[in-house]
Design a protein around this motif. Sequence first.
Motif, mmCIF file in Angstrom:
data_model
loop_
_atom_site.group_PDB
_atom_site.id
_atom_site.type_symbol
_atom_site.label_atom_id
_atom_site.label_comp_id
_atom_site.label_asym_id
_atom_site.label_seq_id
_atom_site.Cartn_x
_atom_site.Cartn_y
_atom_site.Cartn_z
ATOM 1 N N ASP A 59 -6.305 41.723 77.682
ATOM 2 C CA ASP A 59 -5.148 41.029 78.258
ATOM 3 C C ASP A 59 -5.239 39.525 78.040
ATOM 4 O OD1 ASP A 59 -4.292 43.465 79.039
ATOM 5 O OD2 ASP A 59 -4.291 43.068 81.203
ATOM 6 N N LEU A 60 -6.450 38.983 78.169
ATOM 7 C CA LEU A 60 -6.627 37.546 77.985
ATOM 8 C C LEU A 60 -6.288 37.170 76.542
ATOM 9 C CD1 LEU A 60 -7.489 34.771 79.043
ATOM 10 C CD2 LEU A 60 -9.848 35.346 78.470
ATOM 11 N N SER A 61 -6.807 37.941 75.625
ATOM 12 C CA SER A 61 -6.563 37.648 74.220
ATOM 13 C C SER A 61 -5.077 37.760 73.872
ATOM 14 C CB SER A 61 -7.440 38.582 73.379
ATOM 15 O OG SER A 61 -6.804 38.882 72.179
ATOM 16 N N LYS A 62 -4.413 38.760 74.445
ATOM 17 C CA LYS A 62 -2.976 38.941 74.225
ATOM 18 C C LYS A 62 -2.175 37.795 74.853
ATOM 19 C CE LYS A 62 0.504 42.518 75.077
ATOM 20 N NZ LYS A 62 1.365 42.111 73.967
ATOM 21 N N PHE A 63 -2.595 37.429 76.043
ATOM 22 C CA PHE A 63 -1.941 36.327 76.750
ATOM 23 C C PHE A 63 -2.066 35.020 75.950
ATOM 24 C CE2 PHE A 63 -2.958 32.651 79.488
ATOM 25 C CZ PHE A 63 -1.746 32.455 80.118
ATOM 26 N N VAL A 64 -3.280 34.766 75.453
ATOM 27 C CA VAL A 64 -3.517 33.515 74.721
ATOM 28 C C VAL A 64 -2.681 33.488 73.439
ATOM 29 C CG1 VAL A 64 -5.251 32.164 73.474
ATOM 30 C CG2 VAL A 64 -5.806 33.153 75.702
ATOM 31 N N THR A 65 -2.704 34.610 72.709
ATOM 32 C CA THR A 65 -1.979 34.653 71.438
ATOM 33 C C THR A 65 -0.460 34.632 71.638
ATOM 34 O OG1 THR A 65 -3.789 35.984 70.572
ATOM 35 C CG2 THR A 65 -1.763 35.939 69.284
ATOM 36 N N ASP A 66 0.014 35.459 72.552
ATOM 37 C CA ASP A 66 1.473 35.611 72.707
ATOM 38 C C ASP A 66 2.124 34.508 73.524
ATOM 39 O OD1 ASP A 66 0.976 37.911 71.392
ATOM 40 O OD2 ASP A 66 1.474 39.278 73.054
ATOM 41 N N TYR A 80 0.135 31.589 75.430
ATOM 42 C CA TYR A 80 -0.476 30.276 75.608
ATOM 43 C C TYR A 80 -0.359 29.412 74.355
ATOM 44 C CZ TYR A 80 -3.823 26.953 77.628
ATOM 45 O OH TYR A 80 -4.428 25.844 78.132
ATOM 46 N N VAL A 81 -0.780 29.927 73.201
ATOM 47 C CA VAL A 81 -0.728 29.147 71.961
ATOM 48 C C VAL A 81 0.708 28.677 71.664
ATOM 49 C CG1 VAL A 81 -1.078 29.216 69.458
ATOM 50 C CG2 VAL A 81 -2.851 30.098 70.999
ATOM 51 N N PRO A 82 1.702 29.568 71.733
ATOM 52 C CA PRO A 82 3.076 29.074 71.495
ATOM 53 C C PRO A 82 3.504 28.018 72.513
ATOM 54 C CG PRO A 82 3.008 31.470 71.398
ATOM 55 C CD PRO A 82 1.656 31.031 71.884
ATOM 56 N N ALA A 83 3.070 28.157 73.771
ATOM 57 C CA ALA A 83 3.463 27.175 74.791
ATOM 58 C C ALA A 83 2.848 25.812 74.510
ATOM 59 C CB ALA A 83 3.045 27.666 76.175
ATOM 60 N N VAL A 84 1.582 25.806 74.069
ATOM 61 C CA VAL A 84 0.922 24.540 73.729
ATOM 62 C C VAL A 84 1.628 23.893 72.531
ATOM 63 C CG1 VAL A 84 -1.211 23.547 72.787
ATOM 64 C CG2 VAL A 84 -1.329 25.142 74.718
ATOM 65 N N ASN A 85 1.910 24.697 71.527
ATOM 66 C CA ASN A 85 2.599 24.163 70.335
ATOM 67 C C ASN A 85 3.961 23.595 70.700
ATOM 68 O OD1 ASN A 85 0.449 24.885 68.747
ATOM 69 N ND2 ASN A 85 1.371 26.813 68.063
ATOM 70 N N GLU A 86 4.661 24.294 71.569
ATOM 71 C CA GLU A 86 5.992 23.858 72.008
ATOM 72 C C GLU A 86 5.893 22.538 72.775
ATOM 73 O OE1 GLU A 86 9.732 24.296 71.322
ATOM 74 O OE2 GLU A 86 8.250 25.766 70.638
ATOM 75 N N ALA A 87 4.881 22.450 73.641
ATOM 76 C CA ALA A 87 4.701 21.227 74.439
ATOM 77 C C ALA A 87 4.445 20.033 73.522
ATOM 78 C CB ALA A 87 3.539 21.410 75.415
ATOM 79 N N ILE A 88 3.632 20.248 72.484
ATOM 80 C CA ILE A 88 3.320 19.156 71.552
ATOM 81 C C ILE A 88 4.548 18.793 70.719
ATOM 82 C CG2 ILE A 88 1.995 18.657 69.444
ATOM 83 C CD1 ILE A 88 -0.386 20.052 70.819
ATOM 84 N N LYS A 89 5.301 19.807 70.353
ATOM 85 C CA LYS A 89 6.514 19.567 69.557
ATOM 86 C C LYS A 89 7.506 18.680 70.313
ATOM 87 C CE LYS A 89 7.788 23.376 67.049
ATOM 88 N NZ LYS A 89 8.630 24.596 66.963
ATOM 89 N N GLY A 90 7.469 18.758 71.631
ATOM 90 C CA GLY A 90 8.400 17.972 72.438
ATOM 91 C C GLY A 90 8.036 16.499 72.549
#
Length: 318
Positions: free
Chosen positions: A294-301, A303-313
């Motif tokens: 679950d952690l690995s799925k959570f991070v991939t699906d 967390y990583v997109p959320a971090v990328n999105e935050a930086i993109k902003g």
Amino acid sequence: MAEAQPSSPLFKSTAPFDDPKADTILRSSDGVDFRVYRVILSSASPFFKTMFSLPQDTSEDSKIPTVPFSETGRILDRFLRIWYPGATTAGFDSLEQLADVIQLALGKYDLQYLAPILNRQLRVYVENHCVSVFAIACRYGWKASAKLAAKQALNLDLPSIFNSTAANPYLRHITGDQFQALLIYHHACGKAAAAAGRLLPWSDAEYAWNKCTVTSCAACGQYSEIPGRGRVVPRAWIFTYLDEASAALKQRPGANVQNPALLVGAQSKAMSCSSSSHGGYHATSPCRSHGLQDLSKFVTDKYVPAVNEAIKGVLLQI
Ligand SMILES: [Zn+2]
Ligand SMILES: [Zn+2]
């Protein structure tokens, strides 16, 4: 006229700059001769057009004019090969060499139409020389490349960025405001990326850390309201991970949150979920059976997109 130094044994001009029918010789500072056609140079640059409209020095050998250049043969060769018809491009040996050629082409000889080619070449160095590439891109007004370099710099922490400013010959050509923009961008990305985890739907009821009811499994101090299930207290180990990942992102906003070193603390806590002596629950620990997955799925699906999105902003203000 001063005698040119002897030809460098390391460098000799090659085709098409050895054409015996050429009408002009460009002689580098280290004595390398490039045989070229005046009409080609004149049509390439107003600088050359003006130069060839002046009386030419034909006093030396071969009766064709020789024009002394203050650049070395190697630099002159790389410069000519970008645009001279029939020349194959040699590529660049280093960022230093490319920077010299950019300055020649755009600064000294005013071949502005070469800017897109040189800009593309500059990007080759972004991975290993992001601060230098940022400075060069700012100097020539290449904003997209400056942005790319600033983004690459997110993989460094601030002390490393400061280290790469030491004896950096490119920074003197940009303004303090431009360099500050890089630092502000880095800082703002760190803040945005570090905050991204807590805004996520980690509270999804299906995750093991929300399903676990093993009493000995440390629960978190905070709870979440999950539709259809009411108040759920997640297991603390998910926050062990989020806190460590957040701290890493604050230092290096480009940090890889899938790095095993970041996952290991939470993983060991998840795996010890049912190992204490509270009888009866051992067989049904979701942390143990599904925690890592679950952690690995959570991070991939999530967390990583959320971090990328935050930086993109975050905008780079140059
Ligand atoms: Zn907590
Ligand atoms: Zn548990």
